[in-house]
Motif scaffolding. Sequence first.
Motif, PDB file in Angstrom:
ATOM      1  N   ALA A 171       0.885  -1.287  -0.006  1.00 26.60           N
ATOM      2  CA  ALA A 171       0.125   0.201   0.004  1.00 26.60           C
ATOM      3  C   ALA A 171       0.976   1.116   0.030  1.00 26.60           C
ATOM      4  CB  ALA A 171      -0.871  -0.041   1.109  1.00 26.60           C
ATOM      5  N   SER A 172       1.767   1.307   0.894  1.00 24.66           N
ATOM      6  CA  SER A 172       2.821   2.213   0.766  1.00 24.66           C
ATOM      7  C   SER A 172       3.506   2.498  -0.515  1.00 24.66           C
ATOM      8  CB  SER A 172       3.839   2.232   2.030  1.00 24.66           C
ATOM      9  OG  SER A 172       4.765   3.383   2.035  1.00 24.66           O
ATOM     10  N   MET A 173       4.075   1.487  -1.183  1.00 23.76           N
ATOM     11  CA  MET A 173       4.829   1.363  -2.536  1.00 23.76           C
ATOM     12  C   MET A 173       3.742   2.030  -3.502  1.00 23.76           C
ATOM     13  SD  MET A 173       6.824  -1.999  -1.975  1.00 23.76           S
ATOM     14  CE  MET A 173       7.274  -2.003  -3.800  1.00 23.76           C
ATOM     15  N   TYR A 174       2.575   1.578  -3.598  1.00 24.72           N
ATOM     16  CA  TYR A 174       1.581   2.054  -4.344  1.00 24.72           C
ATOM     17  C   TYR A 174       1.105   3.426  -4.362  1.00 24.72           C
ATOM     18  CZ  TYR A 174      -2.757   2.416  -7.054  1.00 24.72           C
ATOM     19  OH  TYR A 174      -3.804   2.331  -8.050  1.00 24.72           O
ATOM     20  N   ALA A 175       1.147   4.009  -3.155  1.00 25.48           N
ATOM     21  CA  ALA A 175       0.599   5.360  -2.739  1.00 25.48           C
ATOM     22  C   ALA A 175       1.927   6.471  -3.393  1.00 25.48           C
ATOM     23  CB  ALA A 175       0.377   5.884  -1.224  1.00 25.48           C
ATOM     24  N   LYS A 176       3.053   5.707  -3.145  1.00 22.68           N
ATOM     25  CA  LYS A 176       4.254   6.708  -3.724  1.00 22.68           C
ATOM     26  C   LYS A 176       4.314   6.549  -5.197  1.00 22.68           C
ATOM     27  CE  LYS A 176       7.160   5.984   0.780  1.00 22.68           C
ATOM     28  NZ  LYS A 176       8.226   5.491   1.347  1.00 22.68           N
ATOM     29  N   TRP A 177       4.163   5.395  -5.695  1.00 23.81           N
ATOM     30  CA  TRP A 177       4.214   5.436  -7.095  1.00 23.81           C
ATOM     31  C   TRP A 177       3.271   6.143  -7.944  1.00 23.81           C
ATOM     32  CZ3 TRP A 177       0.987   1.505 -10.142  1.00 23.81           C
ATOM     33  CH2 TRP A 177       1.022   1.629 -11.488  1.00 23.81           C
ATOM     34  N   GLN A 178       1.995   6.475  -7.087  1.00 23.76           N
ATOM     35  CA  GLN A 178       0.988   7.316  -8.006  1.00 23.76           C
ATOM     36  C   GLN A 178       1.246   8.601  -7.808  1.00 23.76           C
ATOM     37  OE1 GLN A 178      -2.059   6.350  -9.385  1.00 23.76           O
ATOM     38  NE2 GLN A 178      -0.948   4.332  -9.331  1.00 23.76           N
ATOM     39  N   MET A 179       1.924   8.932  -6.509  1.00 29.00           N
ATOM     40  CA  MET A 179       2.427  10.453  -6.513  1.00 29.00           C
ATOM     41  C   MET A 179       3.342  10.726  -7.276  1.00 29.00           C
ATOM     42  SD  MET A 179       4.439  12.147  -3.061  1.00 29.00           S
ATOM     43  CE  MET A 179       5.875  11.236  -3.265  1.00 29.00           C
ATOM     44  N   TRP A 180       4.577   9.900  -7.579  1.00 30.90           N
ATOM     45  CA  TRP A 180       5.836  10.198  -8.318  1.00 30.90           C
ATOM     46  C   TRP A 180       5.254  10.267  -9.873  1.00 30.90           C
ATOM     47  CZ3 TRP A 180       9.781  12.824  -6.940  1.00 30.90           C
ATOM     48  CH2 TRP A 180      10.092  12.697  -5.588  1.00 30.90           C
ATOM     49  N   LYS A 181       4.312   9.406 -10.145  1.00 37.78           N
ATOM     50  CA  LYS A 181       3.635   9.441 -11.551  1.00 37.78           C
ATOM     51  C   LYS A 181       3.362  10.945 -11.886  1.00 37.78           C
ATOM     52  CE  LYS A 181       1.422   6.011 -13.542  1.00 37.78           C
ATOM     53  NZ  LYS A 181       0.523   5.303 -13.912  1.00 37.78           N
ATOM     54  N   GLN A 182       2.469  11.305 -10.824  1.00 42.11           N
ATOM     55  CA  GLN A 182       1.641  12.661 -11.065  1.00 42.11           C
ATOM     56  C   GLN A 182       3.061  13.815 -11.106  1.00 42.11           C
ATOM     57  OE1 GLN A 182      -1.071  13.166  -7.958  1.00 42.11           O
ATOM     58  NE2 GLN A 182      -2.376  11.468  -8.685  1.00 42.11           N
ATOM     59  N   THR A 183       3.986  13.718 -10.131  1.00 43.76           N
ATOM     60  CA  THR A 183       4.859  14.665 -10.204  1.00 43.76           C
ATOM     61  C   THR A 183       5.755  14.713 -11.506  1.00 43.76           C
ATOM     62  OG1 THR A 183       6.298  13.298  -8.601  1.00 43.76           O
ATOM     63  CG2 THR A 183       4.981  15.198  -7.745  1.00 43.76           C
ATOM     64  N   PHE A 184       6.328  13.610 -11.717  1.00 39.98           N
ATOM     65  CA  PHE A 184       6.933  13.261 -13.211  1.00 39.98           C
ATOM     66  C   PHE A 184       6.355  13.807 -14.242  1.00 39.98           C
ATOM     67  CE2 PHE A 184       9.809   9.702 -10.841  1.00 39.98           C
ATOM     68  CZ  PHE A 184      10.333  10.666 -10.539  1.00 39.98           C
ATOM     69  N   LYS A 185       5.029  13.777 -14.409  1.00 38.19           N
ATOM     70  CA  LYS A 185       4.267  14.188 -15.534  1.00 38.19           C
ATOM     71  C   LYS A 185       4.141  15.637 -15.380  1.00 38.19           C
ATOM     72  CE  LYS A 185      -0.658  13.943 -17.186  1.00 38.19           C
ATOM     73  NZ  LYS A 185      -2.027  13.569 -17.094  1.00 38.19           N
ATOM     74  N   ALA A 186       3.997  16.167 -13.955  1.00 41.03           N
ATOM     75  CA  ALA A 186       4.017  17.696 -14.053  1.00 41.03           C
ATOM     76  C   ALA A 186       5.382  18.168 -14.585  1.00 41.03           C
ATOM     77  CB  ALA A 186       3.711  18.214 -12.682  1.00 41.03           C
TER      78      ALA A 186
END
Length: 547
Positions: free
Chosen positions: A103-118
């Motif tokens: 769950a922790s890994m998934y949340a971080k993955w989603q966060m970094w996907k958004q920030t890298f996209k930004a």
Amino acid sequence: MPVTYCDEAYNEVMTWTEKTKIAYAPNRKSGKSFHRYGKYMKAKTVGEALALGSYPLDLLFDYEKGLLKATGGPKRKRPPDTSAEAMSKEERKKLCRTDLVLASMYAKWQMWKQTFKALDEHGMTREQLKQMNKEQDPEGGKDSIVVAIGRREAQQRAKEILAAAGSRKITDYEVLECLRLWGFKENTNRGNVMPEGAKFVHSDTVGLIKMSTCERTLLTVGTKRYPEFTQLITRWLRERLPPELKQEFTYTSININKNYAGKLHRDGNNVGPSFIKAFGDFTHGELNYWPSDSGKGDLEELKEKDKIKLNIRDNLLLFDGNRGHFVSPFQGERYSLVFFSIRTWNKAPKAEVDEARRCGIPVPTAKTMAYAQSLLGPSGKSGYRVWSSPQQVSSKKHEKHPGQTNNTACEETPRRGTKRAASASLTPSPPPEKHKKTATSEKVAAAEETPKKVKAASDFPGTAVLHCTEKSCKSEYIQKRRAALEGKTVQDALTKFQYSNAQGTKQSYTLSDLRYDVAAGRIAVGTGDSKTKANAKGKTGRERSKK
């Protein structure tokens, strides 16, 4: 920067559970990893692998390198959401270690996907962000990706505005535009103003600050990194300082606040005299102030009858930050700027002071500080001064309203579908020694005009269709907003359309946004036929041919 793996690895590993069956390939690793892999490669399930010494990231690494695969057992769409909003502490305690880890890994993955996209969308590399964050800010912490992107865009827009302004005044809307772009950190250190139940507020400071970890007074890194943003704000105030002030009002710092109503407090590190102004599309949000507060005793002892309520949306206020004050609840989007001096204003190193002045901060001298402190009296009507400054949100002015004086311009407000007359009833307050006592002066100073509701059709017909012109903008989010408006009616744009700002936050498209896009030449308002579209596309071409 984080270690990241391919989406394929995340998409597979994030479906696993504690009992998902797995199989490892023969050991091809070396060094310490060889010995650790040798232990956990015997595992038959994901839960066993973690228990035998596999790191959570080993699951991703080994899968991506072809060393690990799932062979059966239960799977799911994604790990459980363990955020505080989705799950209580009691529920989290019932989860197994595998669920918590994934769950922790998934949340971080989603966060970094958004920030890298930004980052990609705004033309900023991870290395650039890393280099920026090598310099520690005395204000504390480092810029996140979203904060850095917002601040870079605010800085770029401020540069454009300053270059185009020439000798004219900076408008309220230009300040508001940059404030909307500015990336705010989640400030957890302002407990004295934080509303009840809030864990942080969006509140930043540019200029000099006193470090909390030592006695040094330094210029924030954000001020140095984004000098034109600071210059824009300081120029805005300088151009609006009342002519009756015999000297320039000097200060060390500017507090920038977004969308919170500060609770009753006295400032903790303020010499006292402070200018304040609010910006944005909001209702209410007045400043409640006790001009006779001595600064002693508990705040709860302040009496309601001694309080005045001031409309700082349409008035520029000089008040003492060390006297009790708070912000009324409000609806909408509200920013405020507070220009003040920290108590260690005369202890900053000369190099820091020189740099602050280059960024537009008029750091006080002993003479100018003495003058600033003389501007307010100790109590009552002399404890504050108000100057009419109706909020301006575009370069276009209305025609004079009946009875409007020559020295009070009536300017547009960003409130959707409304117009506000200038606060002519709030005349500049005289210096304390010359202040005339009147029975109604405080009530007049606190009075707020009632906005007259008008329909958007008075500006643009609701059935009119919006078309993109050929004129572009460097701001990525404005470009996307512009493209998404193509073919929409004015009514749909103002009532249904939402867009993501520079920080990725959804917000409604307002009448002030439409006026701004039309004035900038990015949007044309027409009937929806091909002739209107052709005229929209040809407009900027004709403008270029004239240059």
